[in-house]
Each structure stands twice: as structure tokens, then as C-alpha cells.
Write a protein that holds these residues in place. Structure first.
Motif, PDB file in Angstrom:
ATOM      1  N   ASP A  83     -12.633  -8.839  -8.448  1.00  0.00           N
ATOM      2  CA  ASP A  83     -13.845  -9.632  -8.648  1.00  0.00           C
ATOM      3  C   ASP A  83     -13.622 -10.719  -9.705  1.00  0.00           C
ATOM      4  OD1 ASP A  83     -16.434 -10.300  -8.007  1.00  0.00           O
ATOM      5  OD2 ASP A  83     -17.317  -8.975  -9.496  1.00  0.00           O
TER       6      ASP A  83
ATOM      7  N   ARG B 211     -13.380   3.114 -13.941  1.00  0.00           N
ATOM      8  CA  ARG B 211     -13.869   1.867 -14.526  1.00  0.00           C
ATOM      9  C   ARG B 211     -12.664   1.033 -14.927  1.00  0.00           C
ATOM     10  NH1 ARG B 211     -18.158   1.050 -19.582  1.00  0.00           N
ATOM     11  NH2 ARG B 211     -18.659  -1.111 -19.074  1.00  0.00           N
TER      12      ARG B 211
ATOM     13  N   THR C  37     -25.109  -1.196 -14.748  1.00  0.00           N
ATOM     14  CA  THR C  37     -24.078  -2.033 -15.366  1.00  0.00           C
ATOM     15  C   THR C  37     -23.245  -1.244 -16.368  1.00  0.00           C
ATOM     16  OG1 THR C  37     -25.623  -2.744 -17.101  1.00  0.00           O
ATOM     17  CG2 THR C  37     -25.494  -4.098 -15.111  1.00  0.00           C
TER      18      THR C  37
ATOM     19  N   ASN D 196     -19.557  -0.722 -15.017  1.00  0.00           N
ATOM     20  CA  ASN D 196     -18.919  -1.783 -14.233  1.00  0.00           C
ATOM     21  C   ASN D 196     -17.675  -2.304 -14.940  1.00  0.00           C
ATOM     22  OD1 ASN D 196     -20.696  -1.818 -12.106  1.00  0.00           O
ATOM     23  ND2 ASN D 196     -22.026  -3.377 -13.013  1.00  0.00           N
ATOM     24  N   PRO D 197     -16.717  -2.808 -14.153  1.00  0.00           N
ATOM     25  CA  PRO D 197     -16.614  -2.723 -12.698  1.00  0.00           C
ATOM     26  C   PRO D 197     -16.121  -1.344 -12.280  1.00  0.00           C
ATOM     27  CG  PRO D 197     -14.738  -3.893 -13.559  1.00  0.00           C
ATOM     28  CD  PRO D 197     -15.624  -3.600 -14.744  1.00  0.00           C
TER      29      PRO D 197
ATOM     30  N   ASN E 174     -19.733  -4.072  -8.756  1.00  0.00           N
ATOM     31  CA  ASN E 174     -19.721  -4.771 -10.039  1.00  0.00           C
ATOM     32  C   ASN E 174     -21.075  -5.400 -10.340  1.00  0.00           C
ATOM     33  OD1 ASN E 174     -18.521  -5.540 -12.427  1.00  0.00           O
ATOM     34  ND2 ASN E 174     -17.544  -7.374 -11.589  1.00  0.00           N
TER      35      ASN E 174
ATOM     36  N   TYR F 171     -21.389  -5.494  -4.334  1.00  0.00           N
ATOM     37  CA  TYR F 171     -20.760  -4.204  -4.058  1.00  0.00           C
ATOM     38  C   TYR F 171     -20.438  -4.083  -2.579  1.00  0.00           C
ATOM     39  CZ  TYR F 171     -25.426  -2.899  -2.339  1.00  0.00           C
ATOM     40  OH  TYR F 171     -26.613  -2.865  -1.663  1.00  0.00           O
TER      41      TYR F 171
END
Length: 334
Positions: free
Chosen positions: A88, A104, A126, A129-130, A218, A223
Motif C-alpha cells: 500500500d 502488522r 486503525t 494497520n497495516p 489498511n 482492504y
């Protein structure tokens, strides 16, 4: 110039320039010597999804344990991926995992997060994430289980094709006082940046906590969530109510599409004794570019710095030294 340095991988090229000690004599040495095979991506919906039924768990000889037995919601410490892994848009070098089937990426340790329910956490959260959810549910290692990892880096897995394998041997359904009965792995591949989940024996039906989640995420809208009953993936509907058994050999793979490479034939310009402007030609499909630079032979890069397309220049306003040769690399973000 022969490149023997550790490359900034994925969807880019490299250039070389020099700062002369004499401002009247500007030296430019420009070599587009590397084309990277794929890029990084701003939305996980761009990743292709595939599934199979013939997956085989890696035997993981010499693996390292990061979470031991008799652990409910245990968390590992930070571990090295062993190579640059792009997920990402961002390049990651570290990971952590919990006993609840989640990885993670990055330098912040994962939490004990076990509740994958959409209304409370799920891919919208959150806090972790990610995240890579190989089998996200409330799990435990039981009396005999563990979480382990191994970096494959020899033979067919030599750089730039290394693979990180992370394995859970846990209780499904969760049983803190029972023996571990289920095994699954997550594979992270260098260069392609593909993510594969592989399932072994013991992945029994599990309705203990309302259902499990598979996928990558994320953010609340960024997602892919797998539905195991149909072996499909969605980037618009998060499925956290799955309870069915998973047949040994099932695999799920998420692969970013390839980006075209930019060209550094335009080279560096506006060179002074302390500054320079780095230039490159636009790449098809790019939404941004990652740029990094260093003195030739330096052990670390400055950056990466993100430049939003259609801009194809990056200014180094200060900090360069006269009579020094520098190199820079540009990566496509699609």
C-alpha cells in the motif's frame, strides 16, 4: 559504474550524478541501469486475488519462535522482514504478529486485538494497520502451540526472491487449556510483494466468537476481505461472520499489479556545490513516485520521498558536498 548496491526495488530506475568542486564545470553521469519489475499501489483493491487447493506448508527448518505455548492473545516483538517489502505504497522492513492470526507491518508492535467484528473493529480499525489477516479471530496457542517465522534466502529464494514465512500453530476453535490442532502460514515475497496465506490441517469449523476474517487491510475503505465459502474477495464488503472449516491445501494470494518504470534519462539539473534537482520521465499509470538518493558507496539512502504525479522532479535544496558522486532512484506508485 557497476551497481553492486542494495537496490530500492519495485517499479523504478536509477541514475547517477556528480557534484564537481568547480562550479564552472558541472559533471553529469547518468545511467538508467535498473528496471524494477513492479510498483506499489495506493489502494488494496488494485491487488489481484487468486486461490488454490494444492498449497503445501513450508516445513520451516531452523525457524524462530516469537510466541510460545499457553498464550492467549500473545504478541511478538518487532522482527525484521529480511528485505524491503512494499505494501500500500509504503516500504516496510519490520513486522510483528499476535496469536490471533494477524500481522502488522512497520515499526509499531501489534496489539492483542482479537475482536474482528465489523461493528467494533475489523478492517475499519486503525490500531493495528497495516494488517495482514491470515485467520483473524480470538485464538490461543494452547498447551503445545506457538507462532514462528523463517526467512527463506538460499537456492531459489536467494535475493531478490526471498520469502518470509510466518506460521501459527494454534487452537481452532480457541482452547486455552487444549493442545494446538491447527496450522496456517503467511508468505511475504520479495520483488513481487505478493502475500499468500496457506492452510494446513486442523482448520475446523469455528463459531465460538461469531466468525473469523481473512484478508488484507489498511483502513476503513482500503482492504480486501475474503469469503471462504465462495473463495472470493471483496474491497467493499467486510466479512467477519464466517464459521466454516478450511480444507488443508487452500491458499489465498494477493498480488499487486505491475507498474511501468520511469526513465532517468533527463538526469539531474541545476547542480550547485550543495544542491541539485533530480529529474525523470513520466511512467504510464503513475499516481506518484518514490525518490531516494545517496552518495555512491554510502550504506543508507536518504528517503524515500513521495512526489505526486504528474510532477517528475525532486529538489535537493541543500546538504550535498562538492567533489562527490551521488546516485538516485525513482519508483513508480500506481
Amino acid at each position: 559504474w557497476t551497481a553492486t548496491i542494495d537496490m530500492f526495488k519495485e517499479g523504478g530506475v536509477q541514475g547517477l550524478f556528480a557534484i564537481s568542486g568547480d562550479l564552472k564545470r558541472i559533471v553529469l553521469l547518468l545511467l538508467a541501469v535498473f528496471s524494477w519489475v513492479s510498483g506499489s499501489f495506493a489502494q488494496l483493491s488494485a491487488y489481484s486475488f487468486s486461490t488454490g487447493t494444492t498449497g503445501v506448508l513450508d516445513p520451516m527448518p531452523g525457524s524462530t519462535q516469537v510466541i510460545g505455548s499457553s498464550t492467549d492473545d500473545g504478541v511478538s516483538g518487532l522482527q525484521s522482514i529480511g528485505f524491503n517489502f512494499i505494501f500500500d505504497v509504503v516500504t516496510y522492513t519490520q513486522w510483528s504478529a499476535n496469536a490471533n492470526g494477524v500481522i502488522r507491518l512497520g515499526g509499531t508492535v501489534i496489539t492483542t486485538k482479537w475482536n474482528n467484528a465489523k461493528a467494533t473493529t475489523g478492517f475499519a480499525t486503525t490500531g493495528i494497520n497495516p494488517k495482514l489477516a491470515a485467520y483473524w479471530d480470538d485464538l490461543a496457542t494452547g498447551t503445545t502451540g506457538n507462532v514462528r517465522f523463517l526467512l527463506l534466502n538460499t537456492g531459489g529464494f536467494s535475493a531478490p526472491n526471498r520469502r518470509l514465512v510466518i506460521q501459527w500453530f494454534v487452537t481452532v476453535p480457541r482452547a486455552t487449556a487444549g493442545a494446538a490442532n491447527a496450522t496456517f502460514q503467511a508468505w511475504l515475497d520479495e520483488t513481487t510483494n505478493a502475500i499468500t496465506y496457506v492452510y494446513g490441517s486442523g482448520m475446523a469449523a469455528n463459531a465460538a466468537n461469531g466468525g473469523y476474517t481473512f484478508g488484507i487491510g489498511n483502513g476503513a475503505t482500503n482492504y480486501q476481505s475474503v469469503t471462504t465459502s465462495t473463495n472470493t474477495s471483496s474491497s467493499v464488503a467486510h466479512n467477519a461472520t464466517q464459521t466454516g472449516a478450511i480444507t488443508a491445501g487452500r491458499t489465498y494470494t494477493f498480488t499487486p499489479p505491475a507498474c511501468s518504470s520511469p526513465s532517468v534519462s533527463a538526469g539531474a539539473s541545476s547542480i550547485t556545490q550543495t544542491s541539485a534537482v533530480l529529474n525523470w520521465a513520466a511512467a504510464g499509470g503513475a499516481t506518484a513516485y518514490n525518490v531516494q538518493w545517496r552518495a555512491v558507496g554510502a550504506p543508507t539512502w536518504n528517503g524515500p520521498f513521495t512526489v505526486t504525479a504528474p510532477t517528475t522532479v525532486y529538489n535537493i535544496p541543500s546538504g550535498l558536498s562538492a567533489s562527490t558522486q551521488y546516485e538516485y532512484q525513482v519508483q513508480t506508485v500506481c
